[in-house]
Design a protein around this motif. Structure first.
Motif, PDB file in Angstrom:
ATOM      1  N   SER A  98      -0.583   1.695   2.800  1.00 21.15           N
ATOM      2  CA  SER A  98       0.392   2.599   2.191  1.00 21.15           C
ATOM      3  C   SER A  98       1.703   1.874   1.877  1.00 21.15           C
ATOM      4  CB  SER A  98       0.645   3.781   3.130  1.00 21.15           C
ATOM      5  OG  SER A  98       1.606   4.644   2.586  1.00 21.15           O
ATOM      6  N   VAL A  99       2.188   1.071   2.816  1.00 20.07           N
ATOM      7  CA  VAL A  99       3.424   0.307   2.584  1.00 20.07           C
ATOM      8  C   VAL A  99       3.220  -0.695   1.457  1.00 20.07           C
ATOM      9  CG1 VAL A  99       5.032  -1.365   3.602  1.00 20.07           C
ATOM     10  CG2 VAL A  99       4.315   0.643   4.919  1.00 20.07           C
ATOM     11  N   ALA A 100       2.082  -1.385   1.456  1.00 20.81           N
ATOM     12  CA  ALA A 100       1.803  -2.363   0.396  1.00 20.81           C
ATOM     13  C   ALA A 100       1.817  -1.690  -0.977  1.00 20.81           C
ATOM     14  CB  ALA A 100       0.460  -3.040   0.649  1.00 20.81           C
ATOM     15  N   ARG A 101       1.184  -0.544  -1.089  1.00 23.40           N
ATOM     16  CA  ARG A 101       1.156   0.214  -2.350  1.00 23.40           C
ATOM     17  C   ARG A 101       2.579   0.612  -2.753  1.00 23.40           C
ATOM     18  NH1 ARG A 101      -1.465   4.080  -0.538  1.00 23.40           N
ATOM     19  NH2 ARG A 101      -3.496   3.106  -0.704  1.00 23.40           N
ATOM     20  N   ASP A 102       3.346   1.116  -1.784  1.00 27.29           N
ATOM     21  CA  ASP A 102       4.719   1.537  -2.063  1.00 27.29           C
ATOM     22  C   ASP A 102       5.600   0.373  -2.520  1.00 27.29           C
ATOM     23  OD1 ASP A 102       3.991   4.101  -1.360  1.00 27.29           O
ATOM     24  OD2 ASP A 102       4.997   4.048   0.596  1.00 27.29           O
ATOM     25  N   ARG A 103       5.260  -0.836  -2.095  1.00 25.32           N
ATOM     26  CA  ARG A 103       6.050  -2.014  -2.471  1.00 25.32           C
ATOM     27  C   ARG A 103       5.553  -2.669  -3.752  1.00 25.32           C
ATOM     28  NH1 ARG A 103       7.730  -4.812   3.262  1.00 25.32           N
ATOM     29  NH2 ARG A 103       8.778  -2.954   4.077  1.00 25.32           N
ATOM     30  N   GLY A 104       4.603  -2.036  -4.417  1.00 28.92           N
ATOM     31  CA  GLY A 104       4.181  -2.500  -5.730  1.00 28.92           C
ATOM     32  C   GLY A 104       3.004  -3.445  -5.771  1.00 28.92           C
ATOM     33  N   TRP A 105       2.349  -3.707  -4.644  1.00 32.72           N
ATOM     34  CA  TRP A 105       1.159  -4.558  -4.667  1.00 32.72           C
ATOM     35  C   TRP A 105       0.027  -3.798  -5.346  1.00 32.72           C
ATOM     36  CZ3 TRP A 105       1.209  -9.577  -3.514  1.00 32.72           C
ATOM     37  CH2 TRP A 105       2.319 -10.061  -2.806  1.00 32.72           C
ATOM     38  N   ARG A 106      -0.792  -4.510  -6.121  1.00 31.96           N
ATOM     39  CA  ARG A 106      -1.859  -3.879  -6.901  1.00 31.96           C
ATOM     40  C   ARG A 106      -3.254  -4.117  -6.336  1.00 31.96           C
ATOM     41  NH1 ARG A 106      -0.889  -1.997 -11.675  1.00 31.96           N
ATOM     42  NH2 ARG A 106      -2.780  -2.824 -12.635  1.00 31.96           N
ATOM     43  N   LEU A 107      -3.441  -5.246  -5.629  1.00 29.35           N
ATOM     44  CA  LEU A 107      -4.753  -5.609  -5.089  1.00 29.35           C
ATOM     45  C   LEU A 107      -4.630  -6.031  -3.639  1.00 29.35           C
ATOM     46  CD1 LEU A 107      -6.339  -7.868  -7.879  1.00 29.35           C
ATOM     47  CD2 LEU A 107      -7.093  -5.592  -7.189  1.00 29.35           C
ATOM     48  N   CYS A 108      -5.678  -5.739  -2.864  1.00 28.42           N
ATOM     49  CA  CYS A 108      -5.745  -6.205  -1.482  1.00 28.42           C
ATOM     50  C   CYS A 108      -7.166  -6.697  -1.220  1.00 28.42           C
ATOM     51  CB  CYS A 108      -5.385  -5.075  -0.519  1.00 28.42           C
ATOM     52  SG  CYS A 108      -5.290  -5.600   1.205  1.00 28.42           S
ATOM     53  N   LEU A 109      -7.275  -7.827  -0.548  1.00 26.68           N
ATOM     54  CA  LEU A 109      -8.563  -8.391  -0.149  1.00 26.68           C
ATOM     55  C   LEU A 109      -8.633  -8.428   1.366  1.00 26.68           C
ATOM     56  CD1 LEU A 109      -7.758 -10.886  -2.718  1.00 26.68           C
ATOM     57  CD2 LEU A 109     -10.141 -10.212  -2.664  1.00 26.68           C
ATOM     58  N   VAL A 110      -9.843  -8.430   1.888  1.00 28.37           N
ATOM     59  CA  VAL A 110     -10.054  -8.568   3.324  1.00 28.37           C
ATOM     60  C   VAL A 110     -11.361  -9.318   3.547  1.00 28.37           C
ATOM     61  CG1 VAL A 110     -11.270  -6.357   3.641  1.00 28.37           C
ATOM     62  CG2 VAL A 110     -10.006  -7.372   5.557  1.00 28.37           C
ATOM     63  N   SER A 111     -11.404 -10.116   4.593  1.00 27.74           N
ATOM     64  CA  SER A 111     -12.631 -10.736   5.056  1.00 27.74           C
ATOM     65  C   SER A 111     -12.954 -10.084   6.391  1.00 27.74           C
ATOM     66  CB  SER A 111     -12.429 -12.253   5.231  1.00 27.74           C
ATOM     67  OG  SER A 111     -13.572 -12.814   5.848  1.00 27.74           O
ATOM     68  N   GLY A 112     -13.905  -9.155   6.364  1.00 24.40           N
ATOM     69  CA  GLY A 112     -14.205  -8.420   7.591  1.00 24.40           C
ATOM     70  C   GLY A 112     -15.440  -7.554   7.443  1.00 24.40           C
ATOM     71  N   ASP A 113     -15.738  -6.819   8.482  1.00 32.11           N
ATOM     72  CA  ASP A 113     -16.915  -5.959   8.552  1.00 32.11           C
ATOM     73  C   ASP A 113     -16.854  -4.871   7.477  1.00 32.11           C
ATOM     74  OD1 ASP A 113     -19.008  -4.287   9.219  1.00 32.11           O
ATOM     75  OD2 ASP A 113     -18.276  -3.824  11.222  1.00 32.11           O
ATOM     76  N   PRO A 114     -17.796  -4.875   6.542  1.00 36.05           N
ATOM     77  CA  PRO A 114     -17.780  -3.860   5.480  1.00 36.05           C
ATOM     78  C   PRO A 114     -17.807  -2.430   6.008  1.00 36.05           C
ATOM     79  CG  PRO A 114     -19.343  -5.596   4.951  1.00 36.05           C
ATOM     80  CD  PRO A 114     -18.887  -5.826   6.363  1.00 36.05           C
ATOM     81  N   ASP A 115     -18.516  -2.164   7.085  1.00 32.65           N
ATOM     82  CA  ASP A 115     -18.574  -0.799   7.622  1.00 32.65           C
ATOM     83  C   ASP A 115     -17.203  -0.336   8.118  1.00 32.65           C
ATOM     84  OD1 ASP A 115     -21.281  -0.536   7.077  1.00 32.65           O
ATOM     85  OD2 ASP A 115     -21.884  -1.273   9.054  1.00 32.65           O
ATOM     86  N   TYR A 116     -16.390  -1.258   8.615  1.00 31.15           N
ATOM     87  CA  TYR A 116     -15.061  -0.886   9.108  1.00 31.15           C
ATOM     88  C   TYR A 116     -14.107  -0.605   7.952  1.00 31.15           C
ATOM     89  CZ  TYR A 116     -10.787  -0.856  11.861  1.00 31.15           C
ATOM     90  OH  TYR A 116      -9.606  -0.477  12.446  1.00 31.15           O
ATOM     91  N   TYR A 117     -14.162  -1.427   6.900  1.00 34.77           N
ATOM     92  CA  TYR A 117     -13.178  -1.330   5.820  1.00 34.77           C
ATOM     93  C   TYR A 117     -13.586  -0.412   4.664  1.00 34.77           C
ATOM     94  CZ  TYR A 117     -10.546  -4.811   8.308  1.00 34.77           C
ATOM     95  OH  TYR A 117      -9.825  -5.450   9.275  1.00 34.77           O
TER      96      TYR A 117
END
Length: 187
Positions: A98-117
């Motif tokens: 939510s903070v990232a979106r509010d600060r204008g970021w457009r994309l986010c990546l993660v390396s992690g368990d697909p079921d969690y994310y």
């Protein structure tokens, strides 16, 4: 009970301890750690409301997708073993996105368990032509739009690479903060 707050410089040792507990001291040898250079762009703590003791931590790092697309890399996310399964990690991820979106970021990546994310809206990055340099567990690289249409504008003609993006903080002649960015190749 816990409260979410921004990471402070004084939290450094506690964050390292939480990450060692969650991922082991050999965590720095993983591919994703090559992308975590310099200081994180966003960092959050789930803390005990009485002692302010960090119970969980989440950081976001600036990266470049391809040569010209800024994005955030979520992680690591670590929760003290005694508090796992109590919603601290979920609360930190929701708050951080939510903070990232509010600060204008457009994309986010993660390396992690697909079921969690997956419940946060992350999808397999490979389906969008995104790859990370170096070995990574199949299916663990995921991407999420923080702004509508951010994934639609990615070029489809070539596989994109996630490249680290270092921030240098300095000052201008008036003493105002200035942030410049450099792309670094990995591998």
């Amino acid at each position: 009970m816990f409260q979410i707050r921004s990471e402070l410089p004084s939290d450094g040792a506690a964050i390292e301890s939480l990450n060692d507990l969650g991922f082991g001291p050999d965590r720095r040898g993983r591919t994703v750690y090559r992308l975590r250079l310099g200081a994180p762009t966003l960092g959050f703590i789930a803390a005990d409301p009485e002692s302010d003791q960090p119970l969980a931590t989440l950081r976001f790092w600036p990266v470049m997708v391809g040569l010209d697309r800024p994005a955030l890399l979520l992680g690591p996310l670590a929760v003290t073993p005694e508090r796992r399964g109590q919603g601290l990690g979920r609360a930190l991820v929701g708050h951080g996105l939510s903070v990232a979106r509010d600060r204008g970021w457009r994309l986010c990546l993660v390396s992690g368990d697909p079921d969690y994310y997956r419940p946060y809206g992350f999808e397999p990055a490979a389906a969008r032509g995104l790859a990370m340099p170096g070995p990574i567990t199949a299916g663990h690289l995921q991407v999420k739009e923080l702004a509508g249409g951010a994934l639609d504008t990615l070029p489809r003609e070539a596989i994109l690479r996630v490249l680290p993006w270092r921030c240098h903080r300095g000052g201008d002649a008036d003493g105002d903060a200035v942030v410049t960015h450099r792309r670094l190749r990995v591998g």
